[in-house]
Every structure is written in C-alpha cells, then in structure tokens.
Design an enzyme around this catalytic site. Structure first.
Site, PDB file in Angstrom:
ATOM      1  N   GLY B 244     -45.611 -29.570 -33.125  1.00 23.31           N
ATOM      2  CA  GLY B 244     -45.180 -28.447 -32.285  1.00 23.31           C
ATOM      3  C   GLY B 244     -43.682 -28.188 -32.355  1.00 23.31           C
ATOM      4  O   GLY B 244     -42.922 -28.974 -32.935  1.00 23.31           O
ATOM      5  N   HIS B 245     -43.264 -27.118 -31.730  1.00 25.52           N
ATOM      6  CA  HIS B 245     -41.851 -26.716 -31.815  1.00 25.52           C
ATOM      7  C   HIS B 245     -40.927 -27.725 -31.137  1.00 25.52           C
ATOM      8  O   HIS B 245     -41.246 -28.293 -30.114  1.00 25.52           O
ATOM      9  CB  HIS B 245     -41.612 -25.314 -31.258  1.00 25.52           C
TER      10      HIS B 245
END
Lengths: 359, 359, 359
Positions: B244-245
């Site tokens: 994920g970011h």
C-alpha cells in the site's frame, strides 16, 4: 432476428408449451430480472417456487416437473424441456447477437519472429509479440499485447486474451484459454540466503498446461526451478490464482479466485478449492478432495475428503469446533461458577468430616 | 553438447565419483523424477534416505556424508561435492541450453520520448513505451509492453518483463527485476468521505525500489500519497503481493505470494512473510520477524519474533491455543457432565447438612 | 517556483501564522519526515502531540486548536486553517510540479477501428487498441496498451491506465478510472460438470461500471453469465480485488486490496470491506455494513452491522470469542483440576453417606 413467439422459440429447442404460445419473446434474462416479454429458466425446485413472484413472460422447466404441484397456478407460460439451462443458453445466443468468428489473419502490426511457426486460420492481432522458435497451432486467437517467449509451443484452438504472457518455454495443449494478463512461466520464488542476502536460484524449468485448461485473468503460474510446473488436462483456474514453481496439478481440478499454492504442491484429479485457499509447499491434495473457502493447508489431504478452516480440519470436525468455540465465553463463565460451587461444597464437606466438631 | 560421462561432469564441478564414472549422463532432474541416465542432487539427509527408491543414475552429495551409513548400498552412483545444489545448478545450465544474452538494441517499434535517456547496451523490445525525462541505466532489458512513465529513473542491469508498468516518478536501483504485469506507482487507495461520497485524495508521492530487489508478476506497489513508498535493498516480493501507499520496507525482506500490506506499514530488515499474510495500516514489523501463512496482523511485531494465525499471536502461544481449541467440543461435554455431578453432590451434601433429618 | 516564505504560503491558503512568518519553506512532507524548511500538517490531536518531536519548520493545524494547551511550547511555526489536509494538498501541489494535462490527441500508433467513435479532446497513446463499434466520450485518457473490446461504451473524462483491459461489451460511466492491468469483462468462472469434465457455460452477459468509480491495478471484474455485473456509482475497488460474475455492487462501496466476491453477490450502498475479505456466492451485504480484514462471509449481513473474523460474526461477539479462546488452554487445565477435585469430593461424600460404616 425477428421477434419470435414463444411457440416458435419452443419449437427450436424441442420444448412443449403450457400457456400462451403466441406471446412475443423479446429477450432472455435471469429469473429475478426477466420482464413480461422475456423468457427465463428454473434450474431447480427452489427456482420453481419463486415463479409466482417473477415478472417473466415465460419459463423453461424440466419435463419431470410437468405434473408437479409446485407449478399449480404458476403465472408465466411454461416450456418443458429436457435441460432448462442448455435450452436457455441456446435461446440466449439467439438474442445476444454475438459477432461471428473473425478472419483477421496475421496482423502486419504484430511482431513475429522469422523462426516462429504459425498454424492455419489463426487471428493474430496488432501488438502481439511472438519470439524465436515459437510454434503456434491452428485456429488460435492471439489478442493485442499477447506475448509468447522463445521456444513456446501452443496447440490448436487456443485463445490468448490481451496481455496474456508466456515466458520462454511454456507449452500449452489444445483448446487452452488464457485470460488477460495471466502470466505463465515467470521465475519461481527461489532464493538461497547467504551472507545476509537473498541470492537468486536460477529457475531453469518450464510450464506445461495440458488440453482444455482455462487460466483466469491475472493468474500466475511460475516455471519450475528444475523440470516442469504442470497444470493437468481440463483444469480450470480462476482469476488471481497463484501456482508456485514445480507444482503438479492433476486433471480436472477447479480452483476459485485468489487461491495460492506454494512450490511443489501436487494434486490428484478432481480436486476443488474454493476462493482464497492457501496451500503450503510440498503438500499433496488427494484425488477428489475439496477445500473450503479460505482454508489453510499444511498437511496432505486424503482422497475424497473435505477440509475447511484455518488450520484446516475435516469438515464435520471443524464445524463442531467452530460451533463449540462460539460457546467458549459462556463456558468460561460456567467454569468459574462451577469452581465457586465446588469450593463452597468442599468447605461444607470439610466441616462434615472435620473430626470432633459437631458429629 | 556431446553426451558426457559422469566422470567428465564430475571433473567440471570438482567432484569425486563413487560408482560408474563411465555412465553417460543425458540430463539432470529432481530426485523423484531422474531416470537411469540422469543426475540429481540430495540437498539434505532426508533426501539421502530416498536415494534407494530413486531411479537416478547418479546423485550429487555433500562431502561430509562420504562415510555416512545412510549411503550404504545406495543404488545411484555418487558424486561428492562441497555444495550439491550449486553443483546441480551448474550442471543444469549445461543441459538446458539457455539462449545467450541478446544484443537487440533499441527496437524501432518502441516508442521513446526524445527527452528520455537510455544507457548503453540496453535491449528495448518493440511495444515498449518510455515517456518524457525518463533515465534508463546501462544494460537494461525492457520487454514488449513495458511502460515507463514520466520522470522515472532506472538504474543499471534492470529487467522489466512484458507489461511491467512504472507510473510517473518511480525510481529503481540497480539490478532490479520487475516481472510481467507488476504495477509500480498506481495511486494509493486514499479517499475522504464527504457529503455521502468518496472524494479522491491526490496521490502526489512516488515509489523507490532499491538495488537488487525482485518484484513478482502482477504484484502492485502503490505510490505514496506524500513522499515515497520504499522497498529496501535486496527485498523480494512474490507474485500478486500488494504494497500500500507510503509503506517503507527494510532491506532483505521476503514476502511470499498474495501478501497484502495496507498503507504506511513499516518493516525492519530481514522480515519474512509467508503466503497470504495481511498487515493493517501503520503497523511496524520488527527486524527479523517472521509471519506465518495467512497471518493477520493488527499490532506491531517485536524484533525477531514469529507470529502466526488470525488474529496473530506468538507462535508457541498460538499453537497451544489451536491445539486446545480442537478440544473445546470435548471440554464442553466434560463441563456439562461435571455440572451434573456437582449438582448431584450438592443435593447429597445438603441432605447431610439438613438439620434434623437423619443425624 | 521561487522559494516562498511561510507568510506567503499561509496567505494563499487563508491561514493564520503563529511563529516565524519569514521562514523559507522549500517543501512539504509528512510529520515524521519534514525537515526545518518544510511544512507538514496535523490531521488530529494525536498528531499535535507529536509536534514537539518533529523537525518540521511549520505545521498546518485546525483553527479550533488555536487555544489548546497541547500546542503550548510547540516547536514548529503553526498555521491555523479550516482544513489542514486540504490546505496541505494545495501546498503539496505547488511544490510537486505535476506536469500539466497533455494534448496528445489520437496517436497514429494506436489501432482504432473505423467503426469506433472517439469523443473530443481525448489522449489516445501509442499501443492502444479500440475494436469495432466502441464509443469513447470526451476528454478520456487511454494509456499505452489499453484494450477496448467490441461494443464497449466509455463515458466522458475516463482514464484507462496502461494495459487496462475491457473485454467486449463493457460499459463505463463518466469519470471512471481504471488502473493498470485491471481486467473488466473476462469470462465468469462457470462450468457444468458432465461426464467427468468441466464444460464451459458461455458467459453471455456484460459489465457496467457507473459514474465516478475507481478500479485498482490488477483488479478483475468478470462479465455476467446472463445480464450484467454491476459496480454502482462512486464505488472504489483497490488493487487485486476480484468481483465475480453477476455481482451487483451498490453505490459508494469501498473494498480494500485483495477482497474477493464470488458470483452473484449483491451489496447495498456504503458497504466497506477491509483487505482480503472473501464473500461466498449469492450473499447479500446490507447497506452500510462493514467487514473487517480477512473476514469470511457465508451469510447475508444485515444493514449497518460490522462483522469480523472467519467465520464472520458480529464484531463484539467475535471479539469476546477471540478473547475467550485465548484462555482455552488455561480453561482446559482448570477443568481437569476441577474434575479431580469433584472426584475426590464425591468419594468423601460417598463415605459420609455410606450406610453403617462409621456413623
């Protein structure tokens, strides 16, 4: 297509109408969705019971229900056939004018090595890349972005959807379907840990997918480290499935979406995995076994058994455990209460047995 | 390659033959698969015990087993070496005539921005797209369909397999391998919920993948919302992994297939995740920790610990709980029986203590 | 951009400075990362408490904290604004000189059918493939490798990132974003088992994605078998999500990475699934319900409820069970001890009640 009457449609599928044979049928849809000029089908008795609530104009029903009470007063017109689902699909095809097969040939915008051999009647779209020494059989469709690495062999009547990727040395049998962005033959996840670093172990094997397999979109099948990763005849893999290096799947397996097999897993024929199952490396899944959704498998599964849960156990055992586990908070309370009662009882009995107090 | 004798092969890998050095060796295969004219290897003692059942013509064995009783009467010819796996890979390479490196140069069918800079000795295949201001180092291979967005920087000796995608502003170190359809730099999953709708939060960060990383097929690494998503040096991600970011992975991590990290997860060096592990956002995985297959992580994991299960607990604790949980149905039965006994006992004791009944 | 002072930046976002307005601000970064010449933001009170440890030169803070004691002695300069996150994004955009929109038009290296219709002001990159009878609205960006099958309809202002695939007959509303290698409209996983083989059921339906949806990288949405698979308005799907055939998702759902829905799942509006959730076929997820990470769903979920775990249960119930399950090993021990005590007690009481022994 001119709008057919129900009677005309029924004739084409050898069905027998009960109801308004003159009804115009303009489409086909699922039971919950069909409208007054659409035909639907009832796959089983459960569906028959929903018929009264359906807005469908007509419904395909199996012949054996002809005299069943469940059909008393059914609102839609009925068409009795041997196999309602088959009949429905035949009708659906008439309404959904699927474009005919293409005769595109080999696009000049495809890049095809001079040493590749392409069979007759293939459709090779623009943007396809076919590397050296590849052999493609007859009547294959290779959609835009399909990539076929060196030395791959593809049988007859295969379909590779857009961006399907075969690394070098992947072999497909006949009638294999590879959906978009499925990746066959990438390197297995193999490293040696040395001097504080992961050192890549060369993945020198290949991938074999036998006849009549279907590989879902974004599924990945890694090449063997040594020898082949094998997907047996007729096996179907759903989207986003992962098959690790040197796995050997039997025939007619079916794995639902997001299933993951670590390296060197082997399976018998007719193995079924529901969605998101995970299987540890070197495990064997016995012929005809079934794994429930999200099952986590660390040990071999015997032939024909159904295992569920994580860690997976035989279905009945696991259901009993899950059921009982739901009662653990109450059990804990009951246990504490019982301890208190036993404590009390113990004191009472001690008093009774205490020498020379009362007795 | 001419068919070598076992003696000739052994000579090339500095091995010492016990058995028929004149045996012709025509291939190399795994222990279970090797035939009478093939050579295999035994990685450990367990494999040595399987030697008698093997059809292999010859087997590579570690020198320290030279006088081990487990080899008494072993059927295949033996070749003693320092590192059987290394020796095996060397032999495998001889038999699998892997085509040599290509000198394709830059294909005229690749689309490369005038402002991009491509290092020497790259192979850029047809169908590659390189956008403005991209910098590619020396000796990189960009396969068909590789897409390099604006302002990306790629080091030396990188490989991007077909349809690998780098959105704008992704930076790769040296010797990074990105497998087919891996997607680096797509927008993070960031929204604000306002007025009954999800409103996109712009994802203005980037992705950094350090030296010697390998990213599996169809893995995805989202760009940071602010700043970088980082994959540390030497870290290996298997197929279908999700990062994920704004995650920041340490060095030499190894994540097996289908692992998912939510946003802003951080990890120390040498973290290992087995398949299908999931980690909640903002969690820290301590240096050298290990997460078992399918573990679900909601809290920071201390350095060096092994956690398993869902919700994850330290390994020994979880094993004890899983074991005990399997007994809950019996426990429930035992508890009910005990309640009955205590009830009976209570009545008996009440009778004993009841005033003026018998005593 | 010239380096602005904090006062200048604050002016642009209607903020009120407390501290050194002359400080030069050279960038924007997250709280933990920002340096002495960078500005950051504090989203909530928890962040405010971290301010003293931050090296940030300045921090955006909500106006309502202006007189809060938590800010006493805060080291960075403060800028009070109505919405720190919005203000931060505005500032971030100034520092990250994102290249402006392109006016590429339709690349001559894209393959576009003569029967397709492309709206005004689209950017169609090289390597795009648009098949017959496709309709693309205005201002769409189709990146390299985007594939649009026959009869697809795409609204205005859509973005298809590299290698996004729409099989035939997929319909996108307006402002839909499809990330790289997302696959819409592949065949559903539908077979009939006959004569020992899986026989493919034709998948004759289509896919509809309504306005303002965003579909993550390598996500897959299968076409309906009959009728449509629907993704409702404003729904956001993260990377590697799987939506099975004939699912119908409501509006404004949000599914995190690696969620999988089997066939014919329906959802109300505002449903949220955390990562790696799995949902069995034909289940209904009620409006506004929330499913925790890795939840496994086999039954309909009522409106507004939060379910977690596998098998999923209402959150509070599951937490109680998980907590109690952690105590099962101790319970087992306690139960055994209690059995021993009751056994002993029983013998004692038997002695007390035994006729004519002592009394």
């Amino acid at each position: 297509m001119n709008v057919p009457t129900l009677g005309q449609l029924a004739g084409r599928i050898l069905g027998e109408v009960r109801g308004d044979a003159a009804l115009e049928i303009r489409g086909a849809a699922a039971l919950r969705k069909a409208g007054p000029h659409e035909i639907t089908f009832a796959g089983d008795e459960k569906h028959l019971r929903l018929l009264d609530d359906s807005r469908a104009g007509a419904c395909l029903v199996q012949r054996r229900f002809r005299d069943d009470r469940v059909l008393n007063g059914a609102r839609p017109a009925l068409v009795f056939v041997d196999d309602p689902q088959d009949a429905f699909i035949a009708i659906l095809r008439e309404f959904r004018t699927v474009p005919g097969p293409r005769t595109l040939g080999v696009s000049p915008n495809a890049i095809i090595s001079g040493s590749a051999s392409i069979g007759p009647d293939c459709n090779i779209y623009p943007g396809v890349f076919v590397d050296d020494n590849v052999v493609v059989g007859a009547r294959c469709d290779l959609y835009p972005g399909a990539y076929i690495g060196r030395d791959c062999k593809i049988g007859d009547d295969c379909i590779l959807y857009p961006h399907a990727v075969l690394y070098a040395d992947v072999r497909l049998g006949n009638r294999v379907i590879v959906h978009a962005s499925a990746i066959l033959g990438a390197d297995g996840f193999g490293y040696r840990f040395r001097n504080g670093r992961f050192e890549k172990i060369p993945q020198l094997g290949w991938v074999e997918v036998e006849d009549d397999c279907e590989i879902g979109a974004c599924a990945t099948i890694d090449r063997g480290m040594i020898g082949a990763t094998v997907v047996g005849e007729g096996t179907k893999l759903d989207n986003l499935v992962m098959i690790g290096h040197n796995c050997e799947l039997g025939k007619h397996n079916a794995f639902a979406s997001q299933v993951g097999l670590a390296g060197s897993v082997t399976t018998g024929d007719y193995v079924r995995c529901a969605g998101q199952v995970g299987v540890a490396d070197h495990v064997h899944l016995g012929r005809g076994c079934t794994l429930g959704a999200k099952a986590g498998i660390h040990k071999d599964i015997p032939e024909g058994e159904t295992h569920i849960g994580y860690p997976a156990r035989p279905e009945q055992e696991q259901l009993r455990i899950v059921m009982a586990t739901g009662k653990v908070p109450e059990m804990r309370k009951a246990l504490r209460e019982l301890e208190v009662r036993v404590e009390k009882l113990t004191r009472l009995v001690q008093q009774l047995t205490a020498p020379g107090v009362e007795s």
